[in-house]
Design a protein around this motif. Sequence first.
Motif, short mmCIF file in Angstrom:
data_model
loop_
_atom_site.label_atom_id
_atom_site.label_comp_id
_atom_site.label_asym_id
_atom_site.label_seq_id
_atom_site.Cartn_x
_atom_site.Cartn_y
_atom_site.Cartn_z
N UNK A 53 0.82 -1.19 0.00
CA UNK A 53 0.00 0.00 0.00
C UNK A 53 0.87 1.26 0.00
N UNK A 54 0.42 2.24 -0.72
CA UNK A 54 1.09 3.54 -0.74
C UNK A 54 0.05 4.61 -0.99
N UNK A 55 0.27 5.78 -0.43
CA UNK A 55 -0.68 6.87 -0.55
C UNK A 55 -0.65 7.53 -1.92
N UNK A 56 0.49 7.39 -2.60
CA UNK A 56 0.67 8.14 -3.84
C UNK A 56 1.31 7.25 -4.90
N UNK A 57 0.88 7.43 -6.14
CA UNK A 57 1.47 6.75 -7.29
C UNK A 57 1.85 7.81 -8.32
N UNK A 58 3.07 7.71 -8.80
CA UNK A 58 3.56 8.69 -9.77
C UNK A 58 3.49 8.12 -11.18
N UNK A 59 3.03 8.93 -12.09
CA UNK A 59 3.03 8.57 -13.51
C UNK A 59 3.89 9.62 -14.23
N UNK A 60 5.08 9.23 -14.66
CA UNK A 60 6.01 10.17 -15.31
C UNK A 60 5.87 10.10 -16.84
#
Length: 316
Positions: A309-316
Amino acid sequence: MNHKLKVALAQIAPVWLNKSETLLKVERSIVEASQEQAELIVFGEGLVPGYPFWLALTGGAEWNTKVNKELHAHYVNNAITIEKGDLDAICKLAKHYEMAVYLGVIERPQDRGGHSVYASLVYINQEGTIQSVHRKLQPTYDERLTWAPGDGNGLQVHNLKAFTVGGLNCWENWMPLPRAALYGLGENLHVAVWPGSEHNTKDITRFIARESRSFVISVSSLMTVEDFPKDTPHLNRILENAPQVLANGGSCIAGPDGEWLVAPVLHTEGLIYHTIDFNRVLEERQNFDPVGHYSRPDVTQLTVHRERQSTIKFVD
């Protein structure tokens, strides 16, 4: 394949809330276990840097108080950040001595921002590689005041000689579905880690062994009032209500028939050794296998979500 495995149960007290000094005790225990040719060593829940005993002793649920904030900050500052290499020395020793390690830590993970802490059980294999980090799914009672709830990513098992080993933290061992998840992955050597005391280990250790027809290793830490360092914040407040003994050990081993191989050991600091034989698992699975011939997957099945689980997902 050699069906026998020599295990070491490290029943030790932390240098409470002191990460570096407690890690040194862990390292010394691994070196000591190597002299007895141990192939797996297990340490208690949250051993590094220690269990949050202050919560029950200082009014841990009081809102917005200086004592609770300062103790929490001290705790977080002494937690383990794996990404920063805090366990590198342990991994090197595991590789050098070809010894697998289960270590209970308070983890301060960067993938959750680096400010919350988790009661995590880390598995390091005999090549010195961290294979899984299991964050406790549900902190117990006042633990929720300082530990965040984990996720299913660490519900993993690992090959160790003839065995398949997995582990859970403290009262997670009472949760039927996480146990079933590990059984379904082929677990036959179960590691249960505890902060201490035989009232935790004396019943559940034999129960899990009997239910799963597996070996079960329970490892607890020790803690007395003399183990609180003098520089602990608000020590006088902690000691006002502290009993003489906060954790009396209770480390033990049960065989696949649910009988004691090592009965709970109390008030004794040190390493406990025993050699276990995988063939005993096969003998006891003859009449009961909870995920094999004595299961009905057409009637009941378990779904396990293992994403981290993670609060944030980055899409570069």
